[in-house]
Write a protein that holds these residues in place. Structure first.
Motif, mmCIF file in Angstrom:
data_model
loop_
_atom_site.group_PDB
_atom_site.id
_atom_site.type_symbol
_atom_site.label_atom_id
_atom_site.label_comp_id
_atom_site.label_asym_id
_atom_site.label_seq_id
_atom_site.Cartn_x
_atom_site.Cartn_y
_atom_site.Cartn_z
ATOM 1 N N ALA A 1 0.992 -1.280 0.162
ATOM 2 C CA ALA A 1 0.135 -0.025 0.106
ATOM 3 C C ALA A 1 0.795 1.262 -0.086
ATOM 4 O O ALA A 1 0.447 2.264 -0.761
ATOM 5 N N VAL A 2 1.916 1.291 0.947
ATOM 6 C CA VAL A 2 2.922 2.355 0.954
ATOM 7 C C VAL A 2 3.352 2.637 -0.622
ATOM 8 O O VAL A 2 3.611 3.968 -0.981
ATOM 9 N N ASP A 3 4.027 1.817 -1.182
ATOM 10 C CA ASP A 3 4.684 1.929 -2.435
ATOM 11 C C ASP A 3 3.715 1.885 -3.650
ATOM 12 O O ASP A 3 4.180 2.478 -4.559
ATOM 13 N N GLY A 4 2.467 1.685 -3.458
ATOM 14 C CA GLY A 4 1.616 1.658 -4.279
ATOM 15 C C GLY A 4 0.927 2.929 -4.310
ATOM 16 O O GLY A 4 0.267 3.449 -5.518
ATOM 17 N N GLY A 5 0.791 3.670 -3.488
ATOM 18 C CA GLY A 5 -0.175 5.115 -3.420
ATOM 19 C C GLY A 5 0.034 5.937 -2.152
ATOM 20 O O GLY A 5 -0.575 6.911 -2.223
ATOM 21 N N VAL A 6 1.264 5.445 -1.298
ATOM 22 C CA VAL A 6 1.262 6.650 -0.225
ATOM 23 C C VAL A 6 2.422 7.329 -0.343
ATOM 24 O O VAL A 6 2.432 8.550 -0.406
ATOM 25 N N ALA A 7 3.542 6.894 -0.728
ATOM 26 C CA ALA A 7 4.858 7.438 -0.665
ATOM 27 C C ALA A 7 5.365 8.507 -1.812
ATOM 28 O O ALA A 7 4.501 8.349 -2.929
ATOM 29 N N PRO A 8 6.132 9.274 -1.738
ATOM 30 C CA PRO A 8 6.564 10.070 -2.897
ATOM 31 C C PRO A 8 6.969 9.413 -4.059
ATOM 32 O O PRO A 8 7.533 8.370 -3.996
ATOM 33 N N GLY A 9 6.375 9.692 -5.297
ATOM 34 C CA GLY A 9 6.378 9.054 -6.446
ATOM 35 C C GLY A 9 5.301 8.238 -6.700
ATOM 36 O O GLY A 9 5.110 7.780 -7.848
ATOM 37 N N LYS B 1 -0.489 10.597 -5.966
ATOM 38 C CA LYS B 1 -0.623 11.748 -6.920
ATOM 39 C C LYS B 1 -1.653 12.873 -5.969
ATOM 40 O O LYS B 1 -2.015 13.620 -6.845
ATOM 41 N N GLY B 2 -1.658 12.711 -4.866
ATOM 42 C CA GLY B 2 -2.441 13.803 -4.100
ATOM 43 C C GLY B 2 -1.653 14.891 -3.810
ATOM 44 O O GLY B 2 -0.623 15.145 -4.322
ATOM 45 N N LEU B 3 -1.975 15.693 -2.840
ATOM 46 C CA LEU B 3 -1.621 16.935 -2.212
ATOM 47 C C LEU B 3 -0.292 16.690 -1.677
ATOM 48 O O LEU B 3 -0.139 15.682 -0.918
ATOM 49 N N PRO B 4 0.692 17.502 -1.702
ATOM 50 C CA PRO B 4 1.913 17.187 -0.889
ATOM 51 C C PRO B 4 1.854 16.930 0.522
ATOM 52 O O PRO B 4 2.490 16.333 1.300
ATOM 53 N N VAL C 1 14.617 9.992 1.341
ATOM 54 C CA VAL C 1 13.587 10.185 0.240
ATOM 55 C C VAL C 1 12.511 11.369 0.837
ATOM 56 O O VAL C 1 12.349 12.365 0.054
ATOM 57 N N LEU C 2 12.087 10.929 1.814
ATOM 58 C CA LEU C 2 10.961 11.672 2.418
ATOM 59 C C LEU C 2 11.440 13.095 2.889
ATOM 60 O O LEU C 2 10.905 13.876 2.841
ATOM 61 N N SER C 3 12.670 13.014 3.597
ATOM 62 C CA SER C 3 13.314 14.286 4.040
ATOM 63 C C SER C 3 13.446 15.180 2.901
ATOM 64 O O SER C 3 13.354 16.552 3.070
ATOM 65 N N ASP C 4 13.973 14.838 1.975
ATOM 66 C CA ASP C 4 14.155 15.664 0.538
ATOM 67 C C ASP C 4 12.846 16.094 0.185
ATOM 68 O O ASP C 4 12.677 17.218 -0.579
ATOM 69 N N TYR C 5 11.815 15.269 0.067
ATOM 70 C CA TYR C 5 10.405 15.831 -0.320
ATOM 71 C C TYR C 5 9.981 16.882 0.433
ATOM 72 O O TYR C 5 9.462 17.889 0.143
#
Length: 426
Positions: free
Chosen positions: A255-263, A266-269, A297-301
């Motif tokens: 679920a995280v890699d399919g729809g939650v994480a950066p990349g 597709k939702g709001l930041p 990755v998340l810190s950069d985002y």
């Protein structure tokens, strides 16, 4: 004959097809389904002088994170509304204040407007959610105020799926779970594809401890939801969270890699940041290893999308990402300069994340203790603020205060007390 919208409000357009496109846009927007911006643009194409269609387009573009386009649309709406009626001018003005970054003034404008036009749903919506102008006010008692707000509006809307779902969330966030679930089921019976309804049902089931049933319902519902829709990522977070609580790490990462994480999302930041930070750390609390690269990755985002403080709910999650990634300078900026509706609470929370990353449990407890009585001011739902509740419990456990940890969960979040998702719990 006066042309009216779905909610009975008069419209300045004389074109039935413009009205129909506008109503479609409103319904798609209120149900958080993809396509609202196209529907509002279709209304504009049918009637280029339709001020409220431009205002609707501005709101839809905001939810697509297309802020420059949204500002251009609301500017055109304001120009056209000058020759429109009082409702249209008030409608446009409230949205314009929001887009101008003036939440206090926007909230006052909404309250004044709905006293005269309570069924102007796109304006009423600005305050009717935990992510709205009441929910992000930073005030003590915001949950009770949100309940009062939707309680006053509910009789004005009758059997309306959108308003029912909004009020059901208010009931849920004030602990009235049974009443919330009953009203939510009525709302979903009227519109089963209302993403807000399915979202708020997930919250009610979370609060009721219905992990298995909630997970089954949302997994099935989400399968037919367009991943470009604004709530797709957040609903994926709910799926990930339930998988975590069920001990299904594989499904959680899917679920995280399919729809939650950066990349992936597709939702709001703000949703991408807060949902990812929350699930990663709650996974760590539950004893699931999280690769350091995920935190980097998340810190950069977070640094890219929230370079300055001011959105307190985002700031506490950005601080968590920076702390776990070892980005001391980024963390220090938040801990030292946080401003916004609850900046006074963000600063100790940010310091606590830094202490936790250093395994300074005594320091973390000192900082977290300053915030735990007032976490509602930081924003988000009770389910989202469980990140702090479980973090606090974990810190107590690290200090050997097992009974205090148990008492804290039992009194503050009893739904989690029977099987706390914290690996350190004996």
């Amino acid at each position: 004959m006066t042309v009216r919208d779905h909610y009975g409000n008069p419209l300045s357009t004389g074109f039935q097809d413009a009205r129909d496109h506008y109503d479609k846009g409103v319904a798609l927007f209120l149900s958080s389904n993809f396509g609202a911006s196209k529907a509002f643009q279709d209304a504009i194409d049918s009637d280029p002088g339709f001020a409220l269609a431009y205002a609707g387009l501005a709101r839809a573009l905001m939810m697509e994170a297309r802020m420059d386009d949204a500002k251009a649309a609301i500017s055109e709406a304001a120009r056209l509304a000058e020759s429109d009626d009082d409702r249209a001018r008030g409608h446009v003005a409230a949205i314009a204040l929001l887009l101008a970054g003036k939440p206090t003034e926007a909230r006052a404008a909404v309250m004044a407007h709905i006293r005269e036009y309570p069924r102007d749903a796109l304006v009423a919506q600005l305050c009717a959610n935990v992510f709205g102008l009441i929910g992000f006010s930073g005030e003590v008692g915001r949950e009770a105020e949100l309940l009062a707000y939707t309680s006053a509006l509910l009789p004005q809307y009758g059997e309306d799926w959108w308003m029912m779902s909004m009020h059901a969330l208010s009931l849920c966030e004030t602990g009235q779970i049974g009443a919330s679930m009953r009203l939510m089921d009525k709302a979903l019976a009227l519109n089963p594809r209302n993403a807000n309804g399915s979202h708020f049902r997930a919250h009610a089931q979370y609060e009721a401890g219905e992990t298995q049933a909630g997970r089954a319902y949302l997994d099935e519902w989400l399968a037919e939801y367009d991943d470009r829709s604004v709530l797709h990522g957040h609903l994926s977070w709910h799926c990930a969270l339930w998988a975590l609580h069920a001990g299904d790490a594989a499904a959680m990462w899917q679920a995280v890699d399919g729809g939650v994480a950066p990349g992936a999302a597709k939702g709001l930041p703000i949703n991408v940041l807060t949902d990812t930070a929350a699930i990663l750390y709650r996974a760590e609390l539950a004893g699931i290893a999280v690769e350091p690269h995920r935190w980097s990755v998340l810190s950069d985002y977070a640094a890219q999308n929230f370079p300055e403080t001011g959105q307190s709910f985002a700031d506490i999650h950005a601080a968590l990402a920076h702390a776990m990634a070892g980005e001391g300078a980024r963390l220090a900026k938040i801990a030292e300069t946080a401003k916004g509706f609850a900046g006074d609470l963000v600063r100790p929370v940010a310091r606590a994340w830094g202490a936790i990353a250093r395994e300074d449990w005594t320091g973390a407890l000192a900082d977290l203790s300053q915030t735990m009585a007032r976490t509602e001011r930081l924003g988000g739902s009770r389910a989202q603020r469980d990140l702090l509740e479980l973090t606090y419990v974990n810190v107590l456990l690290k200090l050997g205060q097992v009974e205090e940890a148990r008492r804290n969960l039992t009194t503050r979040r009893p739904v989690l007390a029977e099987a706390p998702p914290v690996a350190a719990f004996p």
